[in-house]
Design an enzyme around this catalytic site. Structure first.
Site, PDB file in Angstrom:
ATOM      1  N   GLU A   1       0.827  -1.204   0.000  1.00 27.37           N
ATOM      2  CA  GLU A   1       0.000   0.000   0.000  1.00 27.37           C
ATOM      3  C   GLU A   1       0.862   1.255   0.000  1.00 27.37           C
ATOM      4  O   GLU A   1       0.520   2.268  -0.611  1.00 27.37           O
ATOM      5  CB  GLU A   1      -0.921  -0.001   1.231  1.00 27.37           C
ATOM      6  CG  GLU A   1      -2.073  -0.985   1.151  1.00 27.37           C
ATOM      7  CD  GLU A   1      -3.208  -0.490   0.268  1.00 27.37           C
ATOM      8  OE1 GLU A   1      -4.254  -0.095   0.788  1.00 27.37           O
ATOM      9  OE2 GLU A   1      -3.033  -0.502  -0.975  1.00 27.37           O
TER      10      GLU A   1
ATOM     11  N   THR B   1      -6.407   7.084  -5.102  1.00 23.09           N
ATOM     12  CA  THR B   1      -6.270   7.478  -3.703  1.00 23.09           C
ATOM     13  C   THR B   1      -5.324   8.662  -3.557  1.00 23.09           C
ATOM     14  O   THR B   1      -5.574   9.586  -2.776  1.00 23.09           O
ATOM     15  CB  THR B   1      -5.758   6.296  -2.861  1.00 23.09           C
ATOM     16  OG1 THR B   1      -6.689   5.222  -2.971  1.00 23.09           O
ATOM     17  CG2 THR B   1      -5.618   6.681  -1.398  1.00 23.09           C
TER      18      THR B   1
END
Length: 250
Positions: A72, A124
């Site tokens: 991530e 994101t």
């Protein structure tokens, strides 16, 4: 490329941690649609879990979490556990990126999650750029109060309170303009009887909560129509909270 996909990055993190010299082949079949639903985290958790399973299951789920989170970091620019935690552990979880700790809070079995997935993506990284560097005290108090109520609702399995706790006056107002049709989608969901509705993760998907199977489809149609009214095609997903998290399947 494995170094560009979160499944490959997480797998390599586990192999390096275990000091495994062999390589592995990965075949990724993914059923997570759209953005904002933890797709990258689901891949990372799958890769980390599979690698650990393949080489003797030497690491616990808790030990796998920071290794999966490495992926991530690579794709979203920060150490986030909000999707890694529940993907690994199942259910709703409390996640602390500072201590790299995930605590499972449980599952509300009666909760039905209705998701409208628009046909455009929202990275994101881009969604995070619009977040304020500082917030007002009343915003902090409100979000903290609702977050606390949400945790209580999970513990008590109170789906109504859980839905009512989906109130965000920090991120939602600044991210909503990035999602064409969001206001219409949310209004449609609430008017159709949803207990709560907001942006899924960083967007662009929108989710709503209900405990009524008959209402779920009506809510979903209203959400898809809200997008359609704004010239956006969207897919409808109706699901529940997975209690298990990562696991080996036959």
């Amino acid at each position: 490329r494995p170094d560009k996909n979160t499944a490959g990055i997480a797998t390599q993190a586990v192999l390096s941690h275990l000091k495994v010299k062999e390589g592995v082949d990965l075949i990724l079949r993914k059923g997570v649609l759209g953005t904002g639903l933890g797709s990258s985290a689901a891949s990372a958790v799958a890769g980390a879990y599979a690698a650990n399973l393949l080489f003797g299951k030497k690491l616990t789920r808790e030990e796998l979490i920071p290794l999966a989170a490495v992926a991530e970091v690579k794709v979203s620019g920060g150490f986030f556990l909000d999707n890694i935690g529940p993907s690994m552990m199942g259910g709703v979880s409390w996640n602390n990126p500072m201590t790299k700790e995930v605590v499972p809070l449980g599952v509300i079995e009666t909760a039905i999650i209705v998701i409208a997935v628009p046909d455009f993506s929202l990275l994101t990284r881009e969604s995070r750029k619009c977040l304020p560097a500082a917030i007002k005290m009343e915003q902090f108090i409100s979000n903290m109060a609702y977050a606390s109520m949400m945790a209580w609702a999970v513990a008590k399995k109170d789906v109504a309170r859980f839905g009512q706790s989906i109130q965000d006056i920090v991120a939602e107002p600044v991210r909503a303009p990035l999602i064409k049709g969001f206001d219409a989608v949310k209004k449609g969901a609430l008017d159709a009887g949803a207990l709560g509705c907001s942006i899924a993760g960083a967007g662009a998907s929108v989710f709503a909560i209900t405990d009524d199977a008959n209402k779920a489809k009506k809510i979903g149609v209203a959400m898809v129509d809200g997008f359609s009214e704004n010239g956006v095609d969207a897919k409808l997903v109706i699901t529940t909270i997975d209690p298990q998290g990562a696991r080996e399947i036959a």
